[in-house]
Design a protein around this motif. Structure first.
Motif, mmCIF file in Angstrom:
data_model
loop_
_atom_site.group_PDB
_atom_site.id
_atom_site.type_symbol
_atom_site.label_atom_id
_atom_site.label_comp_id
_atom_site.label_asym_id
_atom_site.label_seq_id
_atom_site.Cartn_x
_atom_site.Cartn_y
_atom_site.Cartn_z
ATOM 1 N N UNK A 21 -92.381 -12.741 -86.786
ATOM 2 C CA UNK A 21 -91.682 -13.417 -85.698
ATOM 3 C C UNK A 21 -91.235 -12.434 -84.620
ATOM 4 N N UNK A 22 -90.979 -11.192 -85.015
ATOM 5 C CA UNK A 22 -90.670 -10.152 -84.025
ATOM 6 C C UNK A 22 -91.902 -9.871 -83.174
ATOM 7 N N UNK A 23 -93.048 -9.734 -83.824
ATOM 8 C CA UNK A 23 -94.280 -9.379 -83.135
ATOM 9 C C UNK A 23 -94.735 -10.478 -82.183
ATOM 10 N N UNK A 24 -94.505 -11.731 -82.548
ATOM 11 C CA UNK A 24 -95.006 -12.860 -81.759
ATOM 12 C C UNK A 24 -93.898 -13.587 -81.001
ATOM 13 N N UNK A 25 -92.739 -12.987 -80.917
ATOM 14 C CA UNK A 25 -91.594 -13.652 -80.305
ATOM 15 C C UNK A 25 -91.802 -14.030 -78.852
ATOM 16 N N UNK A 26 -92.675 -13.311 -78.135
ATOM 17 C CA UNK A 26 -92.903 -13.613 -76.723
ATOM 18 C C UNK A 26 -94.013 -14.604 -76.471
ATOM 19 N N UNK A 27 -94.647 -15.125 -77.522
ATOM 20 C CA UNK A 27 -95.762 -16.055 -77.339
ATOM 21 C C UNK A 27 -95.249 -17.419 -76.879
ATOM 22 N N UNK A 28 -95.981 -18.071 -75.995
ATOM 23 C CA UNK A 28 -95.559 -19.355 -75.416
ATOM 24 C C UNK A 28 -96.079 -20.510 -76.270
ATOM 25 N N UNK A 29 -95.590 -20.619 -77.496
ATOM 26 C CA UNK A 29 -96.090 -21.640 -78.412
ATOM 27 C C UNK A 29 -95.867 -23.052 -77.885
ATOM 28 N N UNK A 30 -94.694 -23.307 -77.321
ATOM 29 C CA UNK A 30 -94.403 -24.666 -76.872
ATOM 30 C C UNK A 30 -95.363 -25.098 -75.770
ATOM 31 N N UNK A 31 -95.596 -24.220 -74.800
ATOM 32 C CA UNK A 31 -96.520 -24.545 -73.710
ATOM 33 C C UNK A 31 -97.943 -24.705 -74.234
ATOM 34 N N UNK A 32 -98.312 -23.845 -75.200
ATOM 35 C CA UNK A 32 -99.653 -23.905 -75.767
ATOM 36 C C UNK A 32 -99.893 -25.229 -76.487
ATOM 37 N N UNK A 33 -98.945 -25.609 -77.353
ATOM 38 C CA UNK A 33 -99.108 -26.862 -78.096
ATOM 39 C C UNK A 33 -99.053 -28.046 -77.149
ATOM 40 N N UNK A 34 -98.231 -27.981 -76.109
ATOM 41 C CA UNK A 34 -98.192 -29.068 -75.122
ATOM 42 C C UNK A 34 -99.558 -29.248 -74.474
ATOM 43 N N UNK A 234 -101.593 -19.755 -71.102
ATOM 44 C CA UNK A 234 -102.092 -21.110 -71.346
ATOM 45 C C UNK A 234 -102.887 -21.565 -70.125
ATOM 46 N N UNK A 235 -103.888 -20.781 -69.766
ATOM 47 C CA UNK A 235 -104.761 -21.113 -68.644
ATOM 48 C C UNK A 235 -106.104 -21.559 -69.198
ATOM 49 N N UNK A 236 -106.338 -22.862 -69.168
ATOM 50 C CA UNK A 236 -107.541 -23.437 -69.757
ATOM 51 C C UNK A 236 -108.529 -23.848 -68.672
ATOM 52 N N UNK A 237 -109.818 -23.636 -68.958
ATOM 53 C CA UNK A 237 -110.886 -24.065 -68.065
ATOM 54 C C UNK A 237 -111.876 -24.907 -68.853
ATOM 55 N N UNK A 238 -112.664 -25.701 -68.143
ATOM 56 C CA UNK A 238 -113.534 -26.687 -68.779
ATOM 57 C C UNK A 238 -114.797 -26.110 -69.404
ATOM 58 N N UNK A 239 -115.017 -24.817 -69.269
ATOM 59 C CA UNK A 239 -116.141 -24.164 -69.932
ATOM 60 C C UNK A 239 -115.624 -22.903 -70.619
#
Length: 254
Positions: A21-34, A234-239
């Motif tokens: 949790x220390x190592x991944x504490x800055x990950x944007x999990x909420x935005x990613x799952x959204x 969380x920058x997604x593209x269609x390809x």
């Protein structure tokens, strides 16, 4: 499932569990799952039962719970599962190539490079088959896959929180050729009085070409309904392009 293969992954994450949790504490999990929820709904997600495979300490489970879904997790590491359970989550200890009978789910996720930890293509196919068996008819699987871009320039990372320092040198994990293997080595330093104790987590990774994994998914009875390229964040593209995007997000229907 080979016991040796299972013990490598379990041992690596048992070591890393107290510091994960220390190592991944800055990950944007909420935005990613959204973002993944929006994609799944756009592809017809129906129902609210989610299985998170390779769930780790539960970071990717919590946003689903907050959105009103019923979530069950599976992870190969007992210690990672224990951290997740301490957060009030339901997590079972099992290898993704031999999932326990937990009923059927409307959505199965496998995120955070889970498939890249499997070193043999047949193990990837086996894991995908296990996830398909856990899906209700018409259910969706959402999984990510590291592309070559993710392995070509892996940075060094140092995270320090209170009496714990996590050191993650990126050079060993670099992979230049399709299908290549690298090893992520993470050192965890914890203060014990006047001294520091070091533990080391070794995580072999394999780059599995996206086209091969899509073929394996189809062979296991999935219909591929979406493939998206993800840039850092969380920058997604269609390809999805092996030489442009860090990850591919795949959505497949049983």
């Amino acid at each position: 499932m080979g016991s040796e293969k299972r013990s490598v992954a379990a041992a690596a994450y048992d070591v890393l569990a107290p510091a994960y949790d220390v190592l991944t504490g800055g990950y944007a999990y909420d935005s990613w799952i959204a973002a993944l929820q929006r994609l799944a709904l756009s592809h017809g997600l129906d129902g609210r039962r989610v299985l998170d495979v390779a769930c780790g300490t539960g970071h990717s489970m919590l946003p689903w719970l907050e959105r009103g879904y019923e979530v069950v997790g599976v992870d190969v590491s007992e210690r990672m599962a224990a951290v997740a359970r301490a957060k009030g989550l339901e997590v079972h200890v099992a290898d993704m190539r031999a999932l326990p009978p937990l009923g059927q789910f409307n959505l199965v996720t496998c995120l955070g490079d889970g498939l890249n930890h499997l070193l043999e293509p047949e193990d990837v196919r086996r894991a995908l088959g296990e996830m398909r068996c856990a899906l209700a008819p018409g259910g969706l699987a959402v999984f990510d896959l590291n592309l070559l871009t993710a392995y070509r320039d892996t940075p060094d990372t140092i995270v320090e929180v209170e009496d714990r320092v996590v050191l993650w040198p990126g050079a060993g994990a670099r992979i230049a050729a399709p299908g290549g293997v690298g090893e992520l080595v993470v050192d965890v330093f914890e203060r014990e009085g006047e001294l520091w104790r070091r533990t080391r987590s070794r995580q072999p990774h394999r780059h599995h070409p996206l086209v091969d994994v899509l073929g394996a998914a189809r062979a296991e009875g999935y219909a591929i309904v979406g493939v998206y390229g993800q840039h850092p964040g969380v920058r997604l593209e269609d390809t999805a392009d092996e030489h442009v995007h860090a990850k591919a997000i795949v959505i497949a229907r049983r």
